[in-house]
Scaffold this active site. Sequence first.
Site, PDB file in Angstrom:
ATOM      1  N   ASN A 121       0.809  -1.218   0.000  1.00  0.00           N
ATOM      2  CA  ASN A 121       0.000   0.000   0.000  1.00  0.00           C
ATOM      3  C   ASN A 121       0.841   1.266   0.000  1.00  0.00           C
ATOM      4  OD1 ASN A 121      -2.847  -0.969   0.216  1.00  0.00           O
ATOM      5  ND2 ASN A 121      -2.034  -1.981   2.029  1.00  0.00           N
ATOM      6  N   ASP A 140      -1.685 -10.696  -0.918  1.00  0.00           N
ATOM      7  CA  ASP A 140      -0.601 -10.714   0.060  1.00  0.00           C
ATOM      8  C   ASP A 140      -0.883 -11.729   1.168  1.00  0.00           C
ATOM      9  OD1 ASP A 140      -2.758  -9.118   0.860  1.00  0.00           O
ATOM     10  OD2 ASP A 140      -1.509  -7.742   2.026  1.00  0.00           O
ATOM     11  N   ILE A 191       7.186  -0.455  -2.242  1.00  0.00           N
ATOM     12  CA  ILE A 191       7.457  -1.709  -2.922  1.00  0.00           C
ATOM     13  C   ILE A 191       8.698  -2.349  -2.316  1.00  0.00           C
ATOM     14  CG2 ILE A 191       8.074  -2.780  -5.130  1.00  0.00           C
ATOM     15  CD1 ILE A 191       6.549  -0.516  -6.520  1.00  0.00           C
ATOM     16  N   LYS A 192       8.579  -3.633  -1.967  1.00  0.00           N
ATOM     17  CA  LYS A 192       9.734  -4.397  -1.503  1.00  0.00           C
ATOM     18  C   LYS A 192      10.046  -5.459  -2.546  1.00  0.00           C
ATOM     19  CE  LYS A 192      10.257  -5.649   2.748  1.00  0.00           C
ATOM     20  NZ  LYS A 192      10.044  -6.303   4.066  1.00  0.00           N
TER      21      LYS A 192
END
Length: 242
Positions: free
Chosen positions: A9, A96, A12-13
Amino acid sequence: MLLAIDVGNTRIKSAVFEHNTLLELFVFEHKEVIEKINFILKQYPKIATLVVSSVGNLDKNTFDYFKERVKVYPISRESDFPFQNLYSSPETLGIDRMVLASAATLQFPNQNRLIIDAGTCVTYDFVNQNDQYLGGAISPGIRMRYEALHHFTAKLPLLGCSNPENFIGNTTQESIHSGVVNGITLEIDGFIEQYKAQYAKFIIILTGGDAEFLAKRLKNTIFANSNFLLEGLNQTFQYNQK
């Protein structure tokens, strides 16, 4: 070699994997996605696949930009997962949460698992020893609690996360820190106690951006891994290939 990408949300990983070994972790903003992935692909030219899951507001066609260079594999509800989904509204279950449940099922076979993801929201997901996903809970994360106190009141300041000096806050700032940090800690421990009342034994996995901050405050024994979702993306992709 594979690049796992978790579009959250707020940010970004991503992580580069060689089989099951995480080689390097990257964190960046949504607006940087093309630039950063280009950089990663140059650093690791052996990357052959981008595995992507997204709950954030990012154009779904963004990763098409890379299709001429690598295979782009989005994890979706149509993907295969190693658990039976018993959620009453499976079409609303976040990808997720499904990837986290997948990682727990694959990494900890034949046992009950509670996955707690402490990020923008705190999500609780339970997969039993029969590999059945039962559901869980969703509540506001740490940052959201601080922002709510500021935005929905006239005078309370917006603070950053900090350990309270005392359970009894003797200033407005310390009272906010105590309310947010102790509140979320007691909530998580309370949820765990509810599961303990129903299940004699289960493993607790704590992940997400605030996992390390919260891990040392919780009274229950947990397995803390802030990169559990990225590992889950890698493992879910491998599971689908088999």
